[in-house]
Design an enzyme around this catalytic site. Structure first.
Site, PDB file in Angstrom:
ATOM      1  N   ASP A 164     -26.682 -30.030  34.981  1.00 27.97           N
ATOM      2  CA  ASP A 164     -26.645 -28.753  35.699  1.00 27.97           C
ATOM      3  C   ASP A 164     -26.111 -28.939  37.114  1.00 27.97           C
ATOM      4  O   ASP A 164     -25.306 -28.140  37.604  1.00 27.97           O
ATOM      5  CB  ASP A 164     -28.047 -28.140  35.775  1.00 27.97           C
ATOM      6  CG  ASP A 164     -28.470 -27.461  34.492  1.00 27.97           C
ATOM      7  OD1 ASP A 164     -27.636 -26.770  33.891  1.00 27.97           O
ATOM      8  OD2 ASP A 164     -29.644 -27.605  34.104  1.00 27.97           O
ATOM      9  N   LEU A 165     -26.574 -29.984  37.774  1.00 28.81           N
ATOM     10  CA  LEU A 165     -26.172 -30.211  39.161  1.00 28.81           C
ATOM     11  C   LEU A 165     -24.693 -30.555  39.250  1.00 28.81           C
ATOM     12  O   LEU A 165     -23.976 -30.064  40.137  1.00 28.81           O
ATOM     13  CB  LEU A 165     -27.023 -31.325  39.764  1.00 28.81           C
ATOM     14  CG  LEU A 165     -28.537 -31.063  39.746  1.00 28.81           C
ATOM     15  CD1 LEU A 165     -29.296 -32.258  40.306  1.00 28.81           C
ATOM     16  CD2 LEU A 165     -28.887 -29.806  40.527  1.00 28.81           C
TER      17      LEU A 165
END
Length: 412
Positions: A164-165
């Site tokens: 996600d990051l």
């Protein structure tokens, strides 16, 4: 907000981690980022961790510096308003980020009919159109199988949503690349990426896919050891645990010098026939190396060797809880120019990070708290959607939009 992207307007309709992170990053670079949510709050409005008040620290953390519009997206009027906001005129506008694409309305094909140079960056789950989050992508690609203590049979998930990051920052990169193309050609475009593709690309870039194909033996769990080189955790006399890394020759040499284990390591090399100057050989001999180093750490508290390790340039760290890190590490305090102690409405007062990047051309900006839900509805409807006071009042009266000031008005 001033910043290197001052003057840019980005509209965001999103949930979870990646796209909110992308919008927040752009906001911290100075862009005007308008986030729209349902009147009752978006999917993340109550996501943990929570403050004692019950309000979401997660939501506040990922929406710093944005403007908030609350709108009934189920109504035709609400959808029309979002369309107007996304496609509003402006040389540095017409930029839209989402992971909530709705075909026939909130997609590039439909929205670009209202603004031909629209840039829309969409993050999806996987290339087949299925939903995905970090905690489903990670096991699908095999990462939990190599995570955890050595010899532990069950897969171990990771607390940090790494894909996600990474995907969030790739959304930023994609938007800026498409915007540069538009500046040169005048052309907008749809930009698509998926969370699983981002993760698969990273696994490939790190050599894991190639390793799985060309090597017969699978990679196994190795606990806290640094795979392919030397790094290990040790328990010290004070009860604290440290991580020590000897990845490069300089790191390895400094560790041996301070611990006085150089001769013992030469004996290991002679007995094994392996040159420990090679990081791969250090990996192969990691158990023997750790057995030599462990008594040195067990005999000393961290305070006895910390300063000497730092002077020698050794790569090491104490293991901490997050609470301990906040209490002990000045890099998580206002001593670090990235942080400011802010009063977050409904949450409390604590250190809040700004942009990690420091541009020489622009002064580092203090972080700005996340807005209350719908805090900017009226202003955005007036300034961006170009509605007059009568039209805005009607939308509030009909429940199409909402905002804190309207909610606070006493009943007539």
């Amino acid at each position: 907000m001033s910043g290197i992207l001052q003057g840019m307007r980005v509209v965001e309709g999103s949930a979870f981690v990646a796209v909110p992170l992308a919008g927040m990053t752009l906001a911290q670079m100075g862009a005007e980022v308008i986030r729209f949510d349902r009147i009752e709050g978006g999917l993340d409005a109550g996501r943990w961790p929570l403050a004692p008040s019950g309000q979401s620290l997660f939501w506040a953390g990922l929406n710093k510096g944005k403007r908030s519009v609350a709108v009934d997206m189920r109504s035709p009027e609400g959808r029309e308003l979002i369309t107007r906001i996304v496609t509003a005129p402006g040389r540095d506008a017409g930029l839209f980020l989402t992971n909530l694409r709705v075909r026939g309305w909130m997609d590039h094909e439909t929205l670009s009919q209202y603004r031909r140079d629209l840039i829309m960056v969409t993050l999806s789950g996987d290339r087949h159109g299925r939903p995905a989050v970090d905690y489903t992508v990670n096991p699908a690609l095999g990462i939990p199988d190599i995570t955890g203590p050595q010899g532990h049979e069950a897969p171990v998930a990771h607390a940090l949503p790494a894909w996600d990051l990474i995907a969030g920052n790739m959304v930023v990169s994609a938007l800026l690349a498409a915007e540069r193309h538009r500046l040169r050609t005048g052309e907008g475009q749809a930009v698509d990426l998926t969370l699983k593709d981002v993760a698969a690309a990273m696994v490939g870039h790190l050599g894991m896919i190639g390793g799985a194909v060309v090597n017969s033996a699978p990679r196994e769990k190795s606990g806290n050891a640094l795979y392919g080189a030397y790094g290990q955790d040790f328990l010290c006399a004070c009860g604290r645990r440290v991580m020590v890394v000897g990845l490069t020759r300089r790191q390895w040499g400094g560790l041996l010098k301070v611990t006085g284990t150089g001769e013992a390591m030469k004996a290991v090399a002679a007995a094994s026939g392996l040159d420990l100057a090679d990081e791969g050989n250090r990996w192969k001999m990691r158990d023997v190396i750790s057995a030599i180093l462990a008594p040195w750490f067990a005999a000393r508290p961290v305070a006895e060797f910390a300063a000497e390790f730092d002077r020698a340039g050794i790569t090491w760290s104490v293991f901490r809880t997050i609470k301990e890190a906040v209490a002990e590490d000045p890099d998580l305090s206002e001593e670090n120019p990235m942080f400011s102690r802010l009063e977050q409405p409904g949450l409390g007062r604590f250190p809040v990070p700004g942009l990690p990047v420091d541009f020489a051309s622009h002064k580092r900006q203090r972080p700005v708290p996340a807005p209350a839900l719908g805090a900017d509805t009226e202003e955005v409807l007036a300034d961006v959607a170009r509605l007059d006071d009568r039209e805005i009042a009607g939308l509030f009266d009909r429940g199409v939009v909402d905002g804190p000031r309207r909610r606070a008005r006493p009943a007539a």
